[in-house]
Design a protein around this motif. Structure first.
Motif, PDB file in Angstrom:
ATOM      1  N   ASN A 718      48.420  56.124  39.084  1.00 46.88           N
ATOM      2  CA  ASN A 718      47.058  55.762  38.564  1.00 46.88           C
ATOM      3  C   ASN A 718      46.156  56.484  39.438  1.00 46.88           C
ATOM      4  O   ASN A 718      45.628  56.309  40.427  1.00 46.88           O
ATOM      5  N   TYR A 719      45.277  57.212  38.553  1.00 46.78           N
ATOM      6  CA  TYR A 719      44.060  58.118  39.099  1.00 46.78           C
ATOM      7  C   TYR A 719      42.605  57.763  38.286  1.00 46.78           C
ATOM      8  O   TYR A 719      41.864  58.326  38.596  1.00 46.78           O
ATOM      9  N   GLU A 720      42.477  56.709  37.394  1.00 48.20           N
ATOM     10  CA  GLU A 720      41.555  56.406  36.572  1.00 48.20           C
ATOM     11  C   GLU A 720      40.144  56.156  37.764  1.00 48.20           C
ATOM     12  O   GLU A 720      38.894  56.761  37.560  1.00 48.20           O
ATOM     13  N   HIS A 721      40.328  55.260  38.827  1.00 52.14           N
ATOM     14  CA  HIS A 721      39.273  55.163  39.667  1.00 52.14           C
ATOM     15  C   HIS A 721      38.646  56.245  40.290  1.00 52.14           C
ATOM     16  O   HIS A 721      37.492  56.544  40.413  1.00 52.14           O
ATOM     17  N   ALA A 723      39.052  59.467  38.789  1.00 49.87           N
ATOM     18  CA  ALA A 723      38.457  60.185  37.741  1.00 49.87           C
ATOM     19  C   ALA A 723      36.785  59.572  37.694  1.00 49.87           C
ATOM     20  O   ALA A 723      35.989  60.424  37.441  1.00 49.87           O
ATOM     21  N   ALA A 724      36.641  58.238  37.806  1.00 52.10           N
ATOM     22  CA  ALA A 724      35.416  57.496  37.460  1.00 52.10           C
ATOM     23  C   ALA A 724      34.471  58.099  38.489  1.00 52.10           C
ATOM     24  O   ALA A 724      33.150  58.374  38.377  1.00 52.10           O
TER      25      ALA A 724
END
Length: 834
Positions: A718-721, A723-724
């Motif tokens: 998971n890399y969403e944080h 990216a944000a």
């Protein structure tokens, strides 16, 4: 005229008449009265000439006499002109002979002839003296002896002229002829005529020539034969020569044995030779560090009011006392050294007794000054030697002879002044300032040197030169220039003062003026190494590389193995584009016996030259050697790390990037490179952990966030944080003026240098441009710089040179003694901002 001639003829006729009358009287006289007996009809009356009226014809003699008389009668006195009478006398005076002896002023004939009364001109000349057709055996032997004597004389003269090899050949030839002479006398049974003295002279000369040519074994063999032969008188004295040979071979014990055996052969009435041998024994004991025995030998020279003590022996005695640490003996020995009296040194002139410089110490002769003869020059030389020993002894004992060094200097100075050496005392004051300089007590050194401002010009110039150097070291350039001007004003031909003044001009950016002053210093002293070196540096600074090359070439011809000079020559050739010649000089700097094979700066320069020649193997070798000796050079570390990346040896590149991160901890690019190497190796967990540590320490770094997104995608995490976080940082960057199309700050990575990407986004390929690194010369501050490289994504060949390396200047430091040619000065580091 006709009347005069007639009178002369009449006078001649009258003289003939008088002559006939005189002859008649003489014949009739008693002594010439000839009575003829036995002739009948003859009597004395028949010889009466009175009735004779006419004269008989004159004879040839009378005619010549008459002709000569006609020409001489008028000039001759009466007594020589004919028969006459003196005044008042009737008796006639007989005529003396006026016939010449045959010597005439003019030749008898028309041709000129030499005087030859014996008639030897026509006779054949006598034969010259003929040599004997054959010499006797004794005469042949004497001729050979003369030839041998001539060869011995020639050998001695050649040795005196310094032609040692030719002198040895002549001595050998004399030895061969002498042995041939002995064999001939044996064959002719002339043993009673053997010349023992000639054999002695030939053998001794041959031994001396072998000793002069360093043929020690041959010389010892001949000396041994001489001293063992009892026919040679006083041969035992030559054990001194044998002892000298053993002394040169550092066989001290055998040398002492030979000296003592020779001492036994010298009679007691020859004290001068005995004391010299004792001095040699003391030297040998000193070399063996047996100082007590050496002191015993030296103190024997103190007998008879120390008349046989010379300055060298007194100085050696001082060294022995110093080695034993006996302060009282040091004081007494120093006073004895000052009281030494030698022939020719009674009127010691310490103005002329200047210390010999190192450049002149090896010279056998010195130029005679105007009005000086050879004897005066010899006296000056001995005075200089005496002053040298005294000043060395004073500098040696001054810091230790008393309770404190300052008190020791004061005691030695007072002793010198009391014994008539004021100039040497002043030089010791300068040595005292040198002592303060070594202890970094600059204020005290300046205080001592300022006392010389009101003294004589020579000492004042010396002190001003030192003060100028001190202020230059303290970066007080106005004061340095002030005292340099003072020194130059006192002595315009002081090369060291001119060098200091040129350095001040250099620091004031007056490069052309500094160049002129350095040239003037070279004109004053052609072997002033500091002026030549600084002239080369000035020419390099103003871009005149050819003139700088000439200066350093001249300096190299003088020093032959100076590392700083070879470094500058290599640097100039590299700047001129002559890479082959630069490689030659840098290689010589590494491989020469007096070079610097472990200098990292030189090794790095060689590596850069191999890079330019596209020789990656040699470049890697020299970079690795440079890193081994100096593992903090960022240039070398960067090159090695990128080399391993290009070879896809990521594991080997990691230690170099880690070392770079340790050296520059505030630069995040080095840790990013390490993480990129782990990602290239496939060690994603380690790379991810390192990226997270970097993001934690540098949360606002965009490149680190991008790398985290990329590696999370590759690991399917998971890399969403992240990216944000990336969008937030991009908005912040746009708000700061970057704009949406602006380029973010380029962060370092090695993937682009490696030549390809590995499944990452385009943001993973960020070019890296290396910053300026340090530079290192061959052990000289600011001596030169290494190459500065620029690595690009598309082409890693373009390179650019770093700015010119900082310069340094030689300083004319004069902290020892004010001699004409002081020891060479060290380099003074130039500040980086200059």
């Amino acid at each position: 005229v006709c009347g005069r001639r007639a009178r002369r003829v009449c006078g001649a006729m009258m003289s003939l008449t008088e002559t006939s009358q005189l002859l008649q009287k003489e014949l009739m006289g008693g002594d010439y009265n000839y009575h003829v007996d036995g002739i009948p009809g003859m009597s004395d009356a028949q010889y009466d000439f009175g009735h004779v009226q006419s004269q008989p014809p004159p004879s040839a003699y009378m005619q010549r006499t008459a002709q000569a008389g006609i020409s001489r009668m008028s000039a001759m006195p009466q007594s020589r002109g004919g028969f006459g009478t003196r005044a008042g006398m009737d008796a006639a005076r007989p005529m003396t002979s006026n016939r010449s002896a045959g010597y005439t002023s003019a030749p008898k004939t028309g041709s000129r002839q030499t005087f030859d009364p014996m008639g030897q001109g026509n006779a054949a000349g006598a034969k010259p003296l003929e040599k004997k057709t054959e010499l006797s055996p004794e005469e042949r032997m004497r001729e050979i002896e003369k030839e041998i004597h001539k060869l011995v004389d020639q050998s001695a003269m050649l040795r005196e002229k310094g032609q040692l090899r030719e002198a040895l050949e002549k001595a050998k030839e004399a030895g061969k002829k002498e042995r041939h002479l002995c064999r001939q006398r044996e064959q002719l049974n002339l043993l009673d005529q053997l010349n023992v003295d000639l054999t002695y002279a030939v053998c001794l000369n041959l031994a001396i020539q072998h000793q002069a040519n360093d043929n020690d074994n041959e010389a010892l063999q001949i000396y041994t034969q001489i001293v063992k032969n009892k026919q040679y008188p006083f041969s035992g004295r030559f054990r001194v020569n044998m002892g000298n040979i053993y002394y040169k071979q550092e066989k001290w014990t055998v040398a002492i044995k030979m000296y003592r055996m020779a001492l036994d052969q010298i009679p007691n009435n020859v004290q001068a030779i005995r004391f010299k041998i004792m001095r040699n024994i003391g030297h040998a004991f000193f070399k063996m560090h047996q100082f007590m025995d050496a002191i015993d030998s030296y103190e024997n020279l103190l007998m008879n009011s120390a008349q046989h003590l010379d300055f060298m022996t007194g100085f050696n005695l001082m060294l022995c006392y110093f080695a034993l640490g006996d302060k009282d003996k040091m004081k007494s020995g120093f006073l004895k050294l000052l009281n030494i009296e030698q022939v020719g040194l009674e009127d010691f002139d310490d103005e002329d007794a200047e210390l010999e410089s190192p450049s002149n110490s090896n010279k056998d002769t010195r130029n005679l000054t105007e009005g000086d003869d050879a004897l005066r020059e010899d006296v000056k030389r001995r005075q200089r030697e005496a002053a040298t020993f005294i000043i060395k002894a004073a500098n040696l004992i001054a810091p230790t002879v008393d309770k404190t060094p300052i008190a020791g200097f004061d005691w030695v100075t007072d002793a010198l002044n009391q014994h008539g050496f004021p100039r040497i005392a002043s030089e010791l004051e300068i040595a005292k300032s040198s002592y303060f300089l070594k202890r970094k007590e600059f204020d005290k050194a300046i205080e001592v040197l300022r006392k010389f401002e009101k003294k004589e010009p020579s000492l004042m110039a010396c002190a001003a030169t030192n003060l100028s150097f001190l202020y230059f070291l303290e970066a007080d350039h106005p004061q340095a220039e002030k005292y340099a001007d003072m020194a130059v004003k006192a002595d315009r031909y002081n090369a060291r003062a001119l060098v200091n003044k040129g350095n001040c001009m250099f620091m004031n950016n007056e490069f052309e003026r500094a160049k002129e002053i350095f040239l003037e210093a070279i004109g004053v002293s052609a072997d002033c190494l500091e002026a030549i070196y600084n002239l080369g540096l000035v020419n390099m600074h103003i871009g005149r590389h050819q003139e700088a090359l000439l200066a350093f070439d001249k300096l190299h011809s003088i020093t032959t193995a100076n590392c700083e000079v070879m470094w500058q020559l290599g640097d100039i050739h590299e700047k001129l584009g002559n890479h082959a010649k630069a490689h030659e000089w840098f290689s010589l700097l590494v491989t020469s016996p007096k070079g610097r094979p472990t200098d990292p700066g030189v090794l790095a320069r060689l590596a850069n030259l191999f890079v330019k020649a596209n020789d990656e193997t040699q470049a890697f070798h020299y970079h690795l050697e440079s890193y081994r000796y100096w593992p903090v050079d960022m240039n070398v570390i960067t090159w090695l790390g990128i080399y391993y990346v290009k070879q896809e040896m990521y594991e080997a590149a990691i230690p170099f990037f880690n070392r770079a991160a340790q050296i520059e901890p505030n630069e995040v690019k080095w840790r990013l490179m390490v993480a990129s190497c782990y990602r290239r190796m496939g060690s994603y967990p380690q790379a991810l952990r390192l990226y997270e540590e970097i993001h934690k320490s540098h949360p606002n770094d965009i490149e680190c966030v991008r790398y985290l997104i990329t590696i999370c995608k590759e690991m399917k995490q998971n890399y969403e944080h992240y990216a944000a976080q990336l969008r937030k940082l991009e908005r912040m960057q746009e708000a700061q003026g970057g704009g949406p199309g602006g380029n973010p700050r380029a962060m370092g990575t090695v993937s682009n240098v490696g030549g390809g990407g590995g499944g990452g986004s385009s943001g993973d390929e960020v070019p890296y441009r290396r910053g300026a690194g340090g530079s290192y010369g061959p052990g000289v501050p600011g001596g030169g710089g290494t190459m500065r490289r620029q690595y690009e994504a598309e082409d890693d060949d373009p390179r650019e040179m770093s700015p010119p390396p900082p310069m340094e200047l030689y300083e004319a430091e004069e902290v020892e003694v004010p001699t004409k040619s002081a020891p060479k000065r060290r380099l003074a580091e130039r500040r980086q901002d200059d």
